[in-house]
Design an enzyme around this catalytic site. Structure first.
Site, PDB file in Angstrom:
ATOM      1  N   LYS A 129      35.745 -12.410 -40.566  1.00  3.41           N
ATOM      2  CA  LYS A 129      34.557 -13.021 -39.966  1.00  3.41           C
ATOM      3  C   LYS A 129      33.242 -12.607 -40.627  1.00  3.41           C
ATOM      4  O   LYS A 129      32.278 -13.349 -40.600  1.00  3.41           O
ATOM      5  CB  LYS A 129      34.510 -12.729 -38.464  1.00  3.41           C
ATOM      6  CG  LYS A 129      35.602 -13.481 -37.711  1.00  3.41           C
ATOM      7  CD  LYS A 129      35.273 -13.651 -36.250  1.00  3.41           C
ATOM      8  CE  LYS A 129      36.317 -14.485 -35.545  1.00  3.41           C
ATOM      9  NZ  LYS A 129      37.552 -13.718 -35.256  1.00  3.41           N
TER      10      LYS A 129
ATOM     11  N   GLU B 101      28.986 -16.325 -29.347  1.00  4.66           N
ATOM     12  CA  GLU B 101      30.055 -15.958 -28.434  1.00  4.66           C
ATOM     13  C   GLU B 101      31.021 -15.050 -29.186  1.00  4.66           C
ATOM     14  O   GLU B 101      31.030 -15.028 -30.415  1.00  4.66           O
ATOM     15  CB  GLU B 101      30.810 -17.214 -27.991  1.00  4.66           C
ATOM     16  CG  GLU B 101      31.805 -17.781 -29.026  1.00  4.66           C
ATOM     17  CD  GLU B 101      31.169 -18.352 -30.287  1.00  4.66           C
ATOM     18  OE1 GLU B 101      29.957 -18.678 -30.239  1.00  4.66           O
ATOM     19  OE2 GLU B 101      31.874 -18.455 -31.310  1.00  4.66           O
TER      20      GLU B 101
ATOM     21  N   SER C 160      44.287 -11.898 -41.611  1.00  3.09           N
ATOM     22  CA  SER C 160      42.874 -12.104 -41.286  1.00  3.09           C
ATOM     23  C   SER C 160      42.139 -10.871 -40.791  1.00  3.09           C
ATOM     24  O   SER C 160      40.926 -10.774 -40.934  1.00  3.09           O
ATOM     25  CB  SER C 160      42.745 -13.232 -40.252  1.00  3.09           C
ATOM     26  OG  SER C 160      43.552 -12.971 -39.118  1.00  3.09           O
TER      27      SER C 160
END
Ligand SMILES: *Cc1c(COP(=O)(O)O)cnc(C)c1O
Length: 398
Positions: free
Chosen positions: A91, A113, A380
Site C-alpha cells: 500500500k 478509510e 502483498s
C-alpha cells in the site's frame, strides 16, 4: 490494448465511471487534471521513483520459493516480496503517490478509510514524510482486531477516527470517510486505499501500483529467462492484483488469477467473494460487481483477513472478469490459515492473512498444472499485524 483503459470518463467497458454529487464532481475533475499532469511530469515521477528506491526499499525481490514448491509437489512457486516494503505491504506504493499529488495540489490534509490498518499506516507514513495532516477512519471491530496498527498510526501523528456505524468494519469506514470528504473536499484529499472509488482513483492507484509488475517482469526474466506461466494475487479492492497484473495484460501466454475470500461459507455474511457471487451495481461512487441485496444495498461481508472484506471490487477487475482475461477464485479462512503456517514453516516468511489467500490458491493451482510451469504470487504484505489474532483464534500447530 487493455492497458489503454479506462476511457476519458473513467470506464473499463461498462464498469467504473463516477457517481457522485455535483460539487464533488468538480473536485474530482481537478484531481484528474492534476494527476494527468503529474503523470507526464518528469520531476514528479523522479521524486516518486527516488522514494520508492531509497525510502520504500524497492525493487522488492522476486524469490523462488523452492522449499514451498517442493513440499506441495507441483509447479514452481515464486513470490514477489511486497511484504519487505517499508510499512510491510504494497500500500505504501500508492500512498506515496497520492500524498505527493495532494501536496502538489496544495491540500492540507489526507484522509482515508482503513480495514486491516495497513492502508492507514501507509498513508500516515506518507503524510508524515510529505508533511500533511492525516485522518484515518476505521471500524471499531477492526480497531480492536488490529491494535498494533492503530498505535502505529497515532505514533506517526495521524488521527484515528473510530466508526461505530453498520457492521463497524471496512465498508462503514469508507462511508464515514466519504461523508467527511463531501463536507470538505477542498482542503482535504481523499487518498482511496485501493483501485476503487470514482474516476480517477481506480486508474491512479493502479498506475502507482504498476511498479510491482514492471519490476517483477524484469526480475522473473532474469531468474528464469522467461515470463511466468501464471500470476496469482489476492483481491480485496484489487490494488495489489492490478499492480502485478498490469505489466502482463498484453502477454497472452501469462494466465492471471485473482483470489477472493470465501470466509466460512457461501451464505450472505460469510464471505466477501464479490466477483464470484456478486452482480453489477453502484457503490461508493463507481459501477462494478457488488455483493448487494434487491434494493442495491451492500450486503454484509466477512473474511478472516480485514483487508479483504469489502462488498465491492475495483472496476477494472469486473471488466477483466467479463472479458475472461483474469480468472477469479476463492480461498476460505481455513485454507488461508493453513497457507499462513505452511509458508511460515517452510520458508520462514510470515505472510499477511490477505496474502495467505493468494498462497492458498497457488498451492491448489500448483497441483493442477505441469510441474515445469511457474507461478508468480504477489505476497502483498507481512503477517506481523496478524500474529496475535491468528494464534489466539486458531492456535499454533505442532
Ligand atoms: C489491504 C491489503 C490487501 C487488499 O487490498 P487490495 O487493494 O486488494 O490489494 C491485500 N494484502 C494486504 C497485505 C493488504 O494490506
Amino acid at each position: 490494448m487493455i492497458e489503454k483503459l479506462p476511457n476519458e470518463n473513467g470506464y473499463f467497458g461498462e464498469y467504473g465511471g463516477s457517481f457522485v454529487p455535483e460539487n464533488l464532481q468538480g473536485v474530482l475533475n481537478e484531481i484528474t487534471a492534476a494527476y494527468m499532469q503529474v503523470k507526464e511530469d518528469r520531476s514528479f515521477q523522479d521524486e516518486l521513483t527516488y522514494l520508492y528506491r531509497h525510502y520504500v526499499g524497492r525493487p522488492s525481490p522476486v524469490y523462488p520459493a523452492k522449499k514451498l514448491s517442493e513440499v506441495i509437489g507441483g509447479a514452481q512457486i515464486f513470490l514477489k516480496r511486497e511484504d519487505l516494503n517499508h510499512t510491510g505491504a504494497h500500500k505504501i506504493n500508492h500512498c506515496l503517490g497520492e500524498a505527493l499529488l495532494a501536496k502538489r495540489m496544495g491540500k492540507k490534509k489526507v484522509i482515508a478509510e482503513t480495514g486491516a490498518g495497513q492502508h492507514g499506516v501507509a498513508l500516515a507514513t506518507a503524510a508524515a514524510l510529505v508533511g500533511l495532516e492525516c485522518d484515518i477512519y476505521m471500524g471499531e471491530i477492526d480497531i480492536a482486531k488490529e491494535h498494533p496498527n492503530v498505535v502505529r498510526m497515532k505514533i506517526l501523528g495521524a488521527t484515528v477516527v473510530p466508526v461505530s456505524g453498520g457492521r463497524k468494519t471496512l465498508k462503514d469506514a469508507v462511508d464515514a470517510a466519504f461523508i467527511s470528504y463531501l463536507n470538505d473536499p477542498v482542503t482535504q484529499f481523499y487518498a482511496i486505499g485501493s483501485v476503487v472509488g470514482p474516476h480517477p482513483f481506480p486508474m491512479m492507484v493502479r498506475d502507482f501500483q504498476s511498479v510491482v509488475g514492471r519490476e517483477a517482469k524484469e526480475q522473473f526474466r532474469e531468474l528464469t529467462g522467461k515470463l511466468p506461466d501464471h500470476l496469482v494475487a489476492c483481491v480485496g479492492g484489487g490494488s495489489n492484483a492490478m499492480g502485478l497484473f498490469t505489466a502482463f495484460l498484453d502477454d497472452a501466454g501469462v494466465e492471471m488469477h485473482g483470489v477472493e475470500p470465501s470466509g466460512i461459507g457461501f451464505k450472505v455474511g460469510e464471505h466477501a467473494a464479490t466477483l464470484t457471487l456478486g452482480t453489477p451495481g453502484v457503490l461508493h461512487g463507481f459501477r462494478s460487481y457488488l455483493l448487494q441485496d434487491e434494493k442495491g444495498e451492500a450486503l454484509p461481508v466477512y473474511s478472516v483477513a480485514s483487508g479483504l472484506d469489502y462488498p465491492g471490487v475495483g472496476p477494472q477487475h469486473s471488466y477483466l472478469k467479463d472479458i475472461k482475461r483474469v480468472q477469479y477464485h476463492c480461498a476460505s479462512d481455513r485454507e488461508a490459515i493453513d497457507a499462513f503456517y505452511l509458508l511460515s514453516r517452510k520458508e520462514g516468511i510470515i505472510p499477511a492473512l490477505e496474502s495467505a489467500h493468494a498462497v492458498a490458491y497457488a498451492r491448489k493451482l500448483a497441483l493442477e498444472i505441469d510441474k515445469d510451469k511457474t507461478i508468480l504470487v504477489n505476497l502483498s504484505g507481512r503477517g506481523d499485524k496478524d500474529i496475535d489474532f491468528v494464534v489466539e483464534k486458531y492456535g499454533i500447530p505442532e
